[in-house]
Design an enzyme around this catalytic site. Structure first.
Site, short mmCIF file in Angstrom:
data_model
loop_
_atom_site.label_atom_id
_atom_site.label_comp_id
_atom_site.label_asym_id
_atom_site.label_seq_id
_atom_site.Cartn_x
_atom_site.Cartn_y
_atom_site.Cartn_z
N LYS A 13 0.82 -1.21 0.00
CA LYS A 13 0.00 0.00 0.00
C LYS A 13 0.86 1.26 0.00
O LYS A 13 0.57 2.21 -0.72
CB LYS A 13 -0.91 0.03 1.24
CG LYS A 13 -1.91 -1.10 1.30
CD LYS A 13 -2.89 -0.93 2.46
CE LYS A 13 -2.22 -0.90 3.83
NZ LYS A 13 -1.67 -2.21 4.24
N ARG A 88 -9.37 0.57 9.30
CA ARG A 88 -8.90 -0.80 9.45
C ARG A 88 -9.91 -1.65 10.18
O ARG A 88 -9.68 -2.83 10.39
CB ARG A 88 -7.62 -0.76 10.27
CG ARG A 88 -6.38 -1.23 9.54
CD ARG A 88 -5.24 -1.15 10.54
NE ARG A 88 -4.04 -1.78 10.13
CZ ARG A 88 -3.07 -1.18 9.46
NH1 ARG A 88 -3.20 0.06 9.06
NH2 ARG A 88 -1.98 -1.84 9.18
N ARG A 123 11.91 -6.53 3.99
CA ARG A 123 11.56 -5.11 3.96
C ARG A 123 12.55 -4.26 4.75
O ARG A 123 12.95 -4.60 5.85
CB ARG A 123 10.15 -4.92 4.51
CG ARG A 123 9.76 -3.44 4.55
CD ARG A 123 8.30 -3.24 4.42
NE ARG A 123 7.58 -3.50 5.63
CZ ARG A 123 6.28 -3.25 5.77
NH1 ARG A 123 5.59 -2.77 4.75
NH2 ARG A 123 5.68 -3.52 6.90
N ARG A 155 11.67 -2.66 10.50
CA ARG A 155 10.64 -2.24 11.45
C ARG A 155 10.51 -3.24 12.60
O ARG A 155 10.59 -4.45 12.39
CB ARG A 155 9.31 -2.13 10.72
CG ARG A 155 9.01 -0.70 10.32
CD ARG A 155 7.86 -0.61 9.38
NE ARG A 155 6.65 -1.29 9.88
CZ ARG A 155 5.50 -1.25 9.25
NH1 ARG A 155 5.38 -0.61 8.11
NH2 ARG A 155 4.46 -1.87 9.74
N ARG A 166 -0.16 -9.98 12.62
CA ARG A 166 -0.76 -8.85 11.89
C ARG A 166 -1.67 -9.34 10.78
O ARG A 166 -2.70 -8.73 10.48
CB ARG A 166 0.33 -7.94 11.33
CG ARG A 166 1.00 -7.09 12.42
CD ARG A 166 2.36 -6.61 12.01
NE ARG A 166 2.32 -5.65 10.92
CZ ARG A 166 3.37 -5.36 10.16
NH1 ARG A 166 4.52 -5.95 10.35
NH2 ARG A 166 3.26 -4.46 9.20
P1 ADP Z 1 1.04 -2.47 7.86
O1 ADP Z 1 -0.06 -2.10 6.94
O2 ADP Z 1 2.25 -2.89 7.15
O3 ADP Z 1 0.62 -3.36 9.00
P2 ADP Z 1 1.07 0.18 9.01
O4 ADP Z 1 2.30 0.98 8.95
O5 ADP Z 1 -0.09 0.63 8.23
O6 ADP Z 1 1.56 -1.24 8.63
O7 ADP Z 1 0.61 0.00 10.54
C1 ADP Z 1 1.48 -0.45 11.54
C2 ADP Z 1 0.73 -0.65 12.84
O8 ADP Z 1 0.15 0.60 13.26
C3 ADP Z 1 -0.46 -1.61 12.78
O9 ADP Z 1 -0.05 -2.95 12.94
C4 ADP Z 1 -1.30 -1.10 13.95
O10 ADP Z 1 -0.80 -1.53 15.20
C5 ADP Z 1 -1.13 0.40 13.88
N1 ADP Z 1 -2.17 1.04 13.04
C6 ADP Z 1 -1.98 1.68 11.86
N2 ADP Z 1 -3.16 2.13 11.35
C7 ADP Z 1 -4.11 1.75 12.25
C8 ADP Z 1 -5.53 1.89 12.30
N3 ADP Z 1 -6.23 2.51 11.32
N4 ADP Z 1 -6.19 1.37 13.36
C9 ADP Z 1 -5.53 0.74 14.35
N5 ADP Z 1 -4.20 0.57 14.36
C10 ADP Z 1 -3.48 1.07 13.33
#
Ligand code: ADP
Ligand code: ZN
Length: 214
Positions: A13, A88, A123, A155, A166
């Site tokens: 994404k 999400r 990554r 990360r 996840r």
């Molecule tokens: P990825 O899509 O690779 O899991 P992100 O960088 O989008 O990584 O998100 C990393 C972490 O941040 C998620 O695993 C979660 O813990 C938190 N997070 C991000 N966006 C949200 C959201 N909209 N709601 C709840 N937690 C979030």
């Protein structure tokens, strides 16, 4: 254009958000990046988010919803935006509707779990938001960001056990959003390809068909 990017963690994404920003000149609002920045600055939000993120869990809805509300109200978002990582959960999607967001499309990037696990192990990311892969998208100089010259790092939540957690979280809490937006006629599905450029081409082609401000 107001766009939501949906997809498993590691589906690409962030990479696609960067391509879309470049073409359409609208900002990316990436909740993961915002939370990671807060984490490294050690703010209250960052401290709160850290325990959830490192465990592969979602940060509580009310925290994220507050954060998004503030972002979308800012001047930079008045001509549109790309949401990467939000919503999400169904309650987050409902909150976005309640803000009167009226998104034009929801682009779902489809990648199989096994592929994701393979990708995440390679990554490498940069503080500036750039993202690389040791095999599929290497930086020009090993361990150094092409865009800003900073050191790349892995990360905290990219460890395999956390990635599996996840993915579980994604299937349980985020994937139902496909039906939510499908029912509104907003869902556009794109298969992630082996080559990043092929995925990019497919994403940009899919967006050509999106009507804005209907
Ligand atoms: P990825 O899509 O690779 O899991 P992100 O960088 O989008 O990584 O998100 C990393 C972490 O941040 C998620 O695993 C979660 O813990 C938190 N997070 C991000 N966006 C949200 C959201 N909209 N709601 C709840 N937690 C979030
Ligand atoms: Zn960088």
């Amino acid at each position: 254009m107001k766009l939501i990017l949906l997809g498993a963690p590691g589906a690409g994404k962030g990479t696609q958000a960067a391509n879309i920003t470049a073409k359409y000149n609208i900002p990316v609002v990436a909740t993961g990046d915002i939370l990671r920045a807060a984490k490294s600055e050690g703010t209250e939000l960052g401290l709160l988010a850290k325990s959830y993120m490192d465990a592969g869990k979602l940060v509580p809805d009310e925290v994220i919803i507050g954060l998004i509300k503030e972002k979308l109200a800012s001047d930079s978002c008045k001509n549109g935006y790309i949401l990467d990582g939000f919503p999400r959960t169904i309650p987050q999607a409902e909150a976005l509707d309640a803000m009167g967001a009226e998104v034009d499309a929801v682009l779902s990037l489809e990648v199989a779990d096994e592929k994701i696990i393979e990708r995440m192990s390679g990554r490498r990311v940069c503080k500036c938001g750039a993202s690389y892969h040791v095999v599929y998208l290497p930086s020009k100089v090993d361990g150094v960001c092409d865009k800003c010259g900073d050191a790349l790092y892995i990360r905290d939540d990219d460890a395999e056990a956390t990635v599996r957690k996840r993915l579980e979280t994604f299937h349980a809490q985020t994937e139902p959003l496909k039906d939510y937006y499908g029912a509104k006629g907003l869902l556009v599905t794109v298969e992630g390809r082996e080559e990043v450029e092929d995925t990019t081409a497919a994403v940009l082609a899919a967006l050509e068909g999106v009507e804005c401000g209907k």
